[in-house]
Design a protein around this motif. Structure first.
Motif, short mmCIF file in Angstrom:
data_model
loop_
_atom_site.label_atom_id
_atom_site.label_comp_id
_atom_site.label_asym_id
_atom_site.label_seq_id
_atom_site.Cartn_x
_atom_site.Cartn_y
_atom_site.Cartn_z
N ASP A 44 -7.13 -9.20 5.40
CA ASP A 44 -5.76 -9.60 5.95
C ASP A 44 -5.32 -8.30 6.79
N ALA B 134 -4.81 -8.47 10.89
CA ALA B 134 -3.50 -8.08 11.34
C ALA B 134 -3.60 -7.19 12.37
N ASP C 239 -1.20 -2.51 -1.28
CA ASP C 239 0.07 -2.22 -1.61
C ASP C 239 0.67 -0.85 -1.12
N TYR D 87 1.29 -1.33 8.75
CA TYR D 87 1.10 -2.48 8.24
C TYR D 87 1.31 -2.80 6.95
N SER E 115 5.02 -2.52 6.14
CA SER E 115 5.88 -3.44 6.94
C SER E 115 5.95 -4.81 6.13
N THR E 116 4.99 -5.02 4.90
CA THR E 116 5.12 -6.39 4.44
C THR E 116 5.13 -6.20 2.72
N ASP E 117 5.78 -7.48 2.27
CA ASP E 117 5.89 -7.15 0.86
C ASP E 117 4.92 -8.12 0.23
N ARG E 118 4.15 -8.97 1.23
CA ARG E 118 2.62 -9.54 0.51
C ARG E 118 1.84 -8.44 0.06
N HIS E 119 0.86 -8.73 -0.36
CA HIS E 119 -0.22 -7.94 -0.90
C HIS E 119 -1.46 -8.33 -0.52
N PRO E 120 -1.67 -7.61 1.03
CA PRO E 120 -2.91 -8.11 1.78
C PRO E 120 -3.93 -7.52 1.21
N ARG F 41 9.95 -2.08 9.97
CA ARG F 41 9.16 -1.11 10.52
C ARG F 41 9.53 0.25 10.39
#
Lengths: 138, 138
Positions: free
Chosen positions: B41, B45, B84, B29, B32-37, B2
């Motif tokens: 998404d 979220a 990303d 958001y 905060s993520t290493d997914r690739h929303p 965060r």
DNA sequence: CCGCTCGTCTGGAACTATTCTAAATCTCGT
DNA sequence: ACGAGATTTAGAATAGTTCCAGACGAGCGG
């Protein structure tokens, strides 16, 4: 660049696909151009030849040809997927300016000789999409 | 992972973007993520946090952040565009098996040192999409 | 601190690319 | 030539994204 239908039919049979008129037409069109047509381009081009090919069939055919490895599909950031009958390994240069997709002669950028990334993950194909500016626009 | 909102607001201001709640939320958001929303998404979220963000706004915000260079969008062959917030140069490995997009540490595959392809065309960025199989699936 | 201006947000409709469906048709092994 | 099963078809349905017109609010000048 016109390839005779008999060769195309041979290609289809060799991959275990039934030989149908839509498949031959789509394959012939893709083999005849070095542009990277969208599904809509394919439909338009074929129907301009007097044939009638439904939209759904274009997708059906493109999918079966792709599954058989006779054409390759690629997606660009904006808009529709593009297809390509040149399945020999090569890369694509996506022009930032005009959006055109150009072929780039194949070269092993040092990845394939290993087949794995430095951290161990395997890379199966080397179809790279480079982001750049084509000659016409430079 | 965060990052405090003040830093994010500073980022926005530094790029000349007005600081709005949706932009901060989306940026926070993505950072905060290493997914690739996907856009969806992101919407899900953020709305799960009690905020209300319309679908159109998600796209508005993603576009303005992309234009400002704070996030990068990428398209994969099947389905929705992915975003990303890690804009430092790196590559993507698109897993053929599970469809997941994983980051690949940046490496100059011998292209950038020249900045041009052997035939003279220029390559502006090195964001490559590799086609392979991720660790989880191998 | 106030008001103004213009950039941004919103919900919903519109649009584009693609997939699904169910019935008609065709290919090809026998 | 026959039949099984694959393929094609038109149209409807879906997914992802963009457009629209109006409401809102960030940040500037006063």
């Amino acid at each position: 660049m016109r390839i005779d239908d008999e060769s195309l039919k041979g290609l289809l049979r060799a991959r275990g696909l039934r030989v149908t008129e839509p498949r031959v037409a789509v394959l012939a069109y893709l083999a005849s151009t070095d542009r990277h047509p969208t599904a809509e381009d394919v439909e338009t081009a074929i129907n301009a030849n007097g044939q009638v090919l439904s939209r759904a069939s274009v997708y059906n055919v493109l999918h079966s040809l792709t599954r058989a490895g006779l054409v390759a599909g690629m997606s660009v950031t904006d808009g529709a997927a593009r297809y390509d009958a040149h399945v020999a390994p090569h890369h694509h240069l996506l022009c930032r300016t005009c959006g055109r997709v150009e072929d780039v002669p194949w070269q092993d950028f040092g990845i394939a000789e290993r087949g794995v990334l430095p951290d161990g993950r395997s890379v199966r194909t080397l179809a790279l999409t480079l982001d750049g500016v084509c000659n016409a626009c430079c």
